[in-house]
Design a protein around this motif. Structure first.
Motif, short mmCIF file in Angstrom:
data_model
loop_
_atom_site.label_atom_id
_atom_site.label_comp_id
_atom_site.label_asym_id
_atom_site.label_seq_id
_atom_site.Cartn_x
_atom_site.Cartn_y
_atom_site.Cartn_z
N MET A 32 47.05 61.46 12.80
CA MET A 32 47.45 60.05 12.68
C MET A 32 48.40 59.67 13.80
N ALA A 33 48.37 58.38 14.17
CA ALA A 33 49.37 57.82 15.07
C ALA A 33 50.45 57.16 14.22
N VAL A 34 51.71 57.38 14.60
CA VAL A 34 52.85 56.82 13.86
C VAL A 34 53.56 55.83 14.76
N VAL A 35 53.67 54.58 14.31
CA VAL A 35 54.31 53.53 15.09
C VAL A 35 55.65 53.18 14.44
N SER A 36 56.71 53.27 15.24
CA SER A 36 58.03 52.86 14.78
C SER A 36 58.34 51.50 15.38
N TYR A 37 58.85 50.57 14.57
CA TYR A 37 59.14 49.22 15.05
C TYR A 37 60.30 48.60 14.27
N ARG A 38 60.86 47.56 14.84
CA ARG A 38 61.91 46.78 14.18
C ARG A 38 61.50 45.31 14.17
#
Length: 398
Positions: A127-133
């Motif tokens: 899986m790709a994990v995207v961190s964002y705000r």
């Protein structure tokens, strides 16, 4: 895979490329998240060919102007008019146009999130994990997807983190000012004409422009020279053109890529598109059509990857794009290399553009987005004229 991802695909960046990719994947029934910053408008002349309206089902109502000609201005201030003929160059305002594309993606089923991507990571299960705000002071959030499309601009965080060579993008730095066109025009300005200035004092290696946008106009320029004073030169240009007193509505600047990246995917679960992949035409700086085309091709490649699980499918986006447009990009790159070097060469370039064959084939290639191959004699004629101008055998005056 041990767990179900939050999304099939996450698209980072909601410009023309990202919004197109998100829309196309959502239409196919995939679970899509579209992550985009709010309130950012890219500096752009806003020109789109009629083919774009047809290929991407764009309504005419989004066009704020129809340019019927281009006027190019040499260093000597000599001008050459290039009438489009029966066609036109459509002009869009990026704030309205981009939001319409994002809204269409949302209507198709993509989940729109306003926020900033901080990182894209791999998980052990693929899986790709995207961190964002969602805001500068907001807590970081993470979501997972089977695949990520980075369409987050020329200084793409996704490309820098995930794509080999993605941190080495060479760019032109563009700046423009959007001004209000007065009700009564006394200046040398035509609301149906694009003005392009090939003058070294306005840009040492690119060009400057005045493009009509209906009730507004875009006045700007670009240069790959990091030390070139874009804002100050734009002020001087407005004085030179007599447009210094027109009301300034907003000012915008951004890098624009010079050539496509050699690789668009990480071989696992990440693909880039649009400016993040470097798909802006050399010489002209045209980007909207190519961005949307790359977005669609990226969506097709991701769809194949999601269907088969074969990460090699991601390579199909760049392969398809370069097959369709790589030759044009190479020719435009050579033009920029030879003709934008100094004012003497720019003078010859503008002179050459007065040739009817050059004008006709240029507009046909622009409208159709492919080289015109059915007239080999005309191409040979232009080739020898171009060569003569290049080596100085043809006089500039005449």
């Amino acid at each position: 895979m041990t767990t179900q991802p939050d999304f099939d695909a996450i698209v980072i960046g909601g410009g023309p490329s990202g919004a197109t990719a998100a829309h196309d994947l959502a239409v196919q029934g995939y679970r899509v998240m579209l992550l985009d910053k709010a309130g950012r408008i890219k500096p752009c002349g806003g020109a789109v060919p009629p083919r774009l309206l047809k290929d991407f089902d764009i309504p005419q109502s989004l066009l704020v102007a129809h340019a019927k000609s281009a006027r190019i201005i040499a260093p000597s201030n000599k001008t050459v008019d290039m009438p489009v003929g029966d066609g036109f160059v459509g002009m869009v305002d990026r704030d309205v146009f981009d939001e319409w594309l994002r809204a269409r993606a949302g209507d198709a089923g993509a989940m729109r999130i306003t926020g900033t991507c901080e990182a894209v990571d791999d998980r052990a299960d693929g899986m790709a994990v995207v961190s964002y705000r969602e805001g500068r002071n907001a807590a970081a959030q993470t979501v997972t997807a089977r695949c990520v499309i980075g369409a987050d601009g020329a200084r793409s965080r996704v490309a820098q983190q995930c794509i080999p060579g993605g941190d080495k993008m060479k760019c032109v730095f563009a700046y423009h000012e959007v001004v209000k066109v007065p009700d009564t025009i006394t200046e040398d300005y035509d609301p149906a004409r694009c003005d392009v200035y090939y003058q070294g004092h306005l840009s040492p290696d690119f060009y400057a422009w005045v493009f009509p946008h209906g009730e507004t106009a875009s006045i700007g320029l670009g240069s790959a020279n990091k030390g070139f004073p874009l804002r100050e030169t734009t002020r001087l240009m407005r004085e030179q053109t007599g447009l210094s007193k027109w009301e300034t509505l907003r000012k915008e600047g951004a890098p624009i890529p010079l050539k496509p990246l050699k690789r668009w995917d990480n071989g696992r679960n990440v693909l880039v598109a649009g400016d993040a992949a470097g798909v802006v035409a050399p010489s002209s700086g045209e980007g909207i059509f190519y961005a949307m085309t790359a977005g669609r091709m990226s969506a097709n490649a991701v769809s194949e990857f999601l269907r088969t699980g074969d990460a090699k499918a991601l390579k199909g986006a760049r392969r398809q794009f370069m097959k369709a447009h790589g030759r044009v990009f190479w020719i435009l790159g050579m033009m920029q290399f030879f003709w934008y070097r100094n004012d003497s060469m720019r003078e010859r370039f503008v002179k050459m553009c007065a040739d009817p064959d050059v004008q006709r084939l240029t507009w046909e290639a622009y409208m159709n987005k492919e080289l015109v191959r059915r007239e080999p004699k005309a191409h040979m004629k232009i080739f020898f004229k171009d060569l003569g101008h290049l080596i100085g055998l043809k006089p500039v005056k005449g």
